[in-house]
Design an enzyme around this catalytic site. Sequence first.
Site, PDB file in Angstrom:
ATOM      1  N   THR A   1       0.869  -1.184   0.000  1.00  0.00           N
ATOM      2  CA  THR A   1       0.000   0.000   0.000  1.00  0.00           C
ATOM      3  C   THR A   1       0.902   1.229   0.000  1.00  0.00           C
ATOM      4  O   THR A   1       2.123   1.114   0.165  1.00  0.00           O
ATOM      5  CB  THR A   1      -0.894   0.039   1.262  1.00  0.00           C
ATOM      6  N   ASP A   2       0.300   2.407  -0.124  1.00  0.00           N
ATOM      7  CA  ASP A   2       1.110   3.623  -0.107  1.00  0.00           C
ATOM      8  C   ASP A   2       1.818   3.795   1.249  1.00  0.00           C
ATOM      9  O   ASP A   2       2.943   4.254   1.322  1.00  0.00           O
ATOM     10  CB  ASP A   2       0.230   4.851  -0.387  1.00  0.00           C
ATOM     11  N   CYS A   3       1.099   3.385   2.317  1.00  0.00           N
ATOM     12  CA  CYS A   3       1.708   3.542   3.637  1.00  0.00           C
ATOM     13  C   CYS A   3       2.585   2.357   4.038  1.00  0.00           C
ATOM     14  O   CYS A   3       3.445   2.465   4.908  1.00  0.00           O
ATOM     15  CB  CYS A   3       0.624   3.804   4.685  1.00  0.00           C
ATOM     16  N   TYR A   4       2.320   1.182   3.429  1.00  0.00           N
ATOM     17  CA  TYR A   4       3.124  -0.024   3.699  1.00  0.00           C
ATOM     18  C   TYR A   4       3.582  -0.605   2.357  1.00  0.00           C
ATOM     19  O   TYR A   4       2.991  -1.556   1.854  1.00  0.00           O
ATOM     20  CB  TYR A   4       2.302  -1.079   4.446  1.00  0.00           C
TER      21      TYR A   4
END
Lengths: 378, 133
Positions: A117-120
Amino acid sequence: MAGGDVVVMTAEEFKEHVRANGIRKAAKEVDVVTTGTFGAMCSSGAYFNFGHADPPIKMSKVWLDGIPAYAGLAAVDAYLGATELDESNNMLHGGAHVIEDLVRGKAVRLRATALGTDCYPRKDIDTYISLKTVNQAVLFNVRNCYQNYAVATNSSSRTLYTYMGKLLPELGNATFSSAGEVSPLLNDPYYRSIGIGTRIFLGGAQGFVVWEGTQFNPGVPRTPDGVPKRPAGSIAVIGDLKQMSPEWIKGLTFTRYGASLGVGIGVPIPILDEEMAKSCAVTNNQIVTAVFDYSQPTRSRNVLREVTYAELRSGEIEVKGKKVPTSSLSSLYKARQISQILKNQIVKGEFALDRPVQNFSLDRVFRPLDVRSEREAM
Amino acid sequence: MKTKVVLNFSPEAVNNPITHSLIVKYHLLVNILRAEIDEIGGKMVLELSGKAEDIRKGIDYLKSSGVGVRPIKEGVRRDDDACTHCGMCVSICPTKALVLDLKTGKVTFDEEKCVACGVCIDACPPRAMEILI
């Protein structure tokens, strides 16, 4: 009660004391009775927080030494069930063995994959962890320490491999799994002192009862003294895996069934009054259970007969006119050791006794799973 | 005296009634503990009882009949560190070599009584039993 001059006896010592001195005197003289059990407790497992990788990953599939762990708890937490198997190796190795390896101080291979994901952003990781590297390692067992359990035998013509062990054909043997008179919940049949918040010996560390165990079923038939004659209560327990010892946490293999975790549990029972003393005075000849034929592939097997734990412990019971040798699946040796350790800890003031924060409900019923329509389920 | 031996047969030797000869010619008591035979030959574990001289002659006879003979030193062994003394093994052991002592709470293992049948191996939850032949 916080140590000092408390009088503590193991369950066996207390029963002997009651035999010699009577209930009334024993209730006055003794403050605490320690109980214990060590056996296969399948509904066990542990959760871990691994810490964050760089770049970070929100793990969606996790394996510990090849055994799948459940990772649907956001980024880097996972729950490893004791009976989860590595299906490639004939059901010999499972989550329970990985938990034991960790408790032994071994390093375990952690593999994880993710969607990214963008954060992970990270999509996979392959590394090693141990109890030294993880943030939390917590044993959390949803159903342990059954209050009484069935006796298993097999009338069919072939050997059965079950969670109750190897059952020889033609009523060749019978197995039982409760520790009987030394088992915690059989000494507190109505859960007066064992409830939510009770401090216990768990796997060599101090843990807690956090809830009723799943399948909690207090309404089964009982003896006139109130002791359940069938599997009844159970407890959900929690404790710090980092403080546990391989002597009390052991990976077990039941051939052609799979893995299970051998767990040592000890529970102190404060002798609040004469009634409590009477409960703790119960002996194997007053505890009854039922023998079932495990070759019947149904959830409602017929009761072949009722037996006492004294009969089971004699090494032989009679079923359908045949003398059937008996085996215990829970270790009397380790149960006694646990009661003794707990007694010593209480006497030295190292183990504090607390009243339950809340008692279990006696109204729980144990429901079956039927194939039903959406409407019927509502 | 008593001794336990492992016999390995070639397919030719399988047809030879060796146990009969051991009994009739060499006056031995023969207890068959294990026997497996397939297309490439067979294996048998015997306990032989009799006079030392007869046992020696019997073993010489087996060797001369093309049967591989080796003594068993240890049949089943228990890893005492792994055993939890649960007692699962006691009800399946056909010779009562494994017995739960209620006084100590421990399972005792009498190797003299063990006939190395191996039924305890896959029944042991902590996998403490091992068979060495």
